[in-house]
Write a protein that holds these residues in place. Sequence first.
Motif, PDB file in Angstrom:
ATOM      1  N   ARG A 234       0.833  -1.198   0.000  1.00 51.10           N
ATOM      2  CA  ARG A 234       0.000   0.000   0.000  1.00 51.10           C
ATOM      3  C   ARG A 234       0.875   1.259   0.000  1.00 51.10           C
ATOM      4  O   ARG A 234       1.947   1.274   0.600  1.00 51.10           O
ATOM      5  CB  ARG A 234      -0.871   0.018   1.259  1.00 51.10           C
ATOM      6  CG  ARG A 234      -2.086   0.910   1.177  1.00 51.10           C
ATOM      7  CD  ARG A 234      -3.279   0.163   0.680  1.00 51.10           C
ATOM      8  NE  ARG A 234      -3.627  -0.967   1.524  1.00 51.10           N
ATOM      9  CZ  ARG A 234      -4.697  -1.718   1.319  1.00 51.10           C
ATOM     10  NH1 ARG A 234      -5.503  -1.447   0.312  1.00 51.10           N
ATOM     11  NH2 ARG A 234      -4.962  -2.741   2.104  1.00 51.10           N
ATOM     12  N   ILE A 235       0.404   2.288  -0.685  1.00 47.18           N
ATOM     13  CA  ILE A 235       1.021   3.607  -0.620  1.00 47.18           C
ATOM     14  C   ILE A 235       0.110   4.494   0.220  1.00 47.18           C
ATOM     15  O   ILE A 235      -1.074   4.652  -0.093  1.00 47.18           O
ATOM     16  CB  ILE A 235       1.188   4.232  -2.015  1.00 47.18           C
ATOM     17  CG1 ILE A 235       2.082   3.362  -2.899  1.00 47.18           C
ATOM     18  CG2 ILE A 235       1.775   5.644  -1.899  1.00 47.18           C
ATOM     19  CD1 ILE A 235       2.131   3.835  -4.339  1.00 47.18           C
ATOM     20  N   ILE A 246      -1.783  14.072  -5.655  1.00 43.31           N
ATOM     21  CA  ILE A 246      -0.838  12.956  -5.584  1.00 43.31           C
ATOM     22  C   ILE A 246      -1.496  11.677  -6.092  1.00 43.31           C
ATOM     23  O   ILE A 246      -0.875  10.885  -6.814  1.00 43.31           O
ATOM     24  CB  ILE A 246      -0.311  12.772  -4.146  1.00 43.31           C
ATOM     25  CG1 ILE A 246       0.529  13.989  -3.739  1.00 43.31           C
ATOM     26  CG2 ILE A 246       0.521  11.503  -4.034  1.00 43.31           C
ATOM     27  CD1 ILE A 246       0.941  13.995  -2.280  1.00 43.31           C
ATOM     28  N   ILE A 247      -2.749  11.462  -5.728  1.00 40.70           N
ATOM     29  CA  ILE A 247      -3.476  10.294  -6.235  1.00 40.70           C
ATOM     30  C   ILE A 247      -3.502  10.310  -7.759  1.00 40.70           C
ATOM     31  O   ILE A 247      -3.228   9.299  -8.418  1.00 40.70           O
ATOM     32  CB  ILE A 247      -4.914  10.257  -5.682  1.00 40.70           C
ATOM     33  CG1 ILE A 247      -4.916   9.872  -4.203  1.00 40.70           C
ATOM     34  CG2 ILE A 247      -5.768   9.251  -6.470  1.00 40.70           C
ATOM     35  CD1 ILE A 247      -6.287   9.841  -3.576  1.00 40.70           C
ATOM     36  N   ARG A 251      -1.794   7.484 -10.172  1.00 44.14           N
ATOM     37  CA  ARG A 251      -2.624   6.747 -11.128  1.00 44.14           C
ATOM     38  C   ARG A 251      -2.141   6.958 -12.555  1.00 44.14           C
ATOM     39  O   ARG A 251      -2.209   6.044 -13.382  1.00 44.14           O
ATOM     40  CB  ARG A 251      -4.091   7.183 -10.994  1.00 44.14           C
ATOM     41  CG  ARG A 251      -4.763   6.706  -9.707  1.00 44.14           C
ATOM     42  CD  ARG A 251      -6.213   7.143  -9.651  1.00 44.14           C
ATOM     43  NE  ARG A 251      -6.876   6.632  -8.457  1.00 44.14           N
ATOM     44  CZ  ARG A 251      -8.154   6.889  -8.150  1.00 44.14           C
ATOM     45  NH1 ARG A 251      -8.887   7.647  -8.955  1.00 44.14           N
ATOM     46  NH2 ARG A 251      -8.684   6.390  -7.057  1.00 44.14           N
ATOM     47  N   SER A 252      -1.648   8.154 -12.852  1.00 47.75           N
ATOM     48  CA  SER A 252      -1.211   8.460 -14.217  1.00 47.75           C
ATOM     49  C   SER A 252       0.013   7.644 -14.627  1.00 47.75           C
ATOM     50  O   SER A 252       0.264   7.464 -15.825  1.00 47.75           O
ATOM     51  CB  SER A 252      -0.895   9.956 -14.355  1.00 47.75           C
ATOM     52  OG  SER A 252       0.307  10.295 -13.677  1.00 47.75           O
ATOM     53  N   PRO A 257      -5.380   1.983  -8.255  1.00 46.80           N
ATOM     54  CA  PRO A 257      -6.081   2.815  -7.259  1.00 46.80           C
ATOM     55  C   PRO A 257      -6.274   2.131  -5.909  1.00 46.80           C
ATOM     56  O   PRO A 257      -6.200   2.766  -4.858  1.00 46.80           O
ATOM     57  CB  PRO A 257      -7.426   3.103  -7.936  1.00 46.80           C
ATOM     58  CG  PRO A 257      -7.120   3.002  -9.394  1.00 46.80           C
ATOM     59  CD  PRO A 257      -6.105   1.915  -9.526  1.00 46.80           C
ATOM     60  N   GLY A 258      -6.502   0.808  -5.924  1.00 51.80           N
ATOM     61  CA  GLY A 258      -6.748   0.078  -4.694  1.00 51.80           C
ATOM     62  C   GLY A 258      -5.544  -0.023  -3.777  1.00 51.80           C
ATOM     63  O   GLY A 258      -5.677  -0.375  -2.603  1.00 51.80           O
TER      64      GLY A 258
END
Length: 261
Positions: A234-235, A246-247, A251-252, A257-258
């Motif tokens: 996990r981050i 940051i998310i 994701r990019s 995402p999980g």
Amino acid sequence: MLASETNKQWDVGYISGSFDMFHVGHLNLIRQARKRCNKLIVGVLTDELVSKSKNKWPTIPIHDRLQIIAALKYVDEVDITTELLLHKRNALEKYGFDAMFSGDDHISDGWAFDEDELKMLGVDLVFFPYTKKVSSSHLQEITLPPRAEHAGKVKKIGDGIQFLFPFDKVDKNERIIIYGIGKVGEQYYRQLSELNFCEIVAFADTYAKPGDCFNGQRCLTAEEVRSMEQHYDRIVIASTTYHSQIISRLRSIGIEPGRIV
């Protein structure tokens, strides 16, 4: 005013809230409000604002909470509530409502202080009965006890803890990367070190350069985090200001995402 004190109907009504772990109390408030106006606009607080007000990240992220509210037949329009829109006058300028609704549990917490000013602007502040024995906090307590119990232990660490690690979103003994080496990251590191909750395999930061370190461990760039996919579970984002940005960044570059908290 209390809704029970008047039979008045309004044209445009407005509600703003976190609506985390949506429950029947939220539904009752929205349903009652829609009965008293021709159009109901609902604002949903950003993850950062929920964290700031409750000292923990919401269980349900902002984009999911928006979808839940938008799906309700009682809601005519849904929008994100930013910090600027927490000020009632700013919200009024944007949405043009003539009634702002809330639960009566907020009458005594300072939320009603602007009632007279709103009245002068032609807007009523209206309170509906709060649905007792149900709240998002209570639901979190009864559904996430193995993780949430560690939150209480933080109090024993000592002074200076302002940012609570999201124990309710990370399993004990998971391997994590803390993304953010500012004050929030330092406090997360301190809590995890003293509570022996999970393993910190690395730190990361948007402005990190190859070879940087933090608290004796590697501080990764976003791209380096991507290359460590097999070494962490996990981050955890340690930022209350740039959490959403940051998310999007992670994701990019292909982070699932999980795996992001």
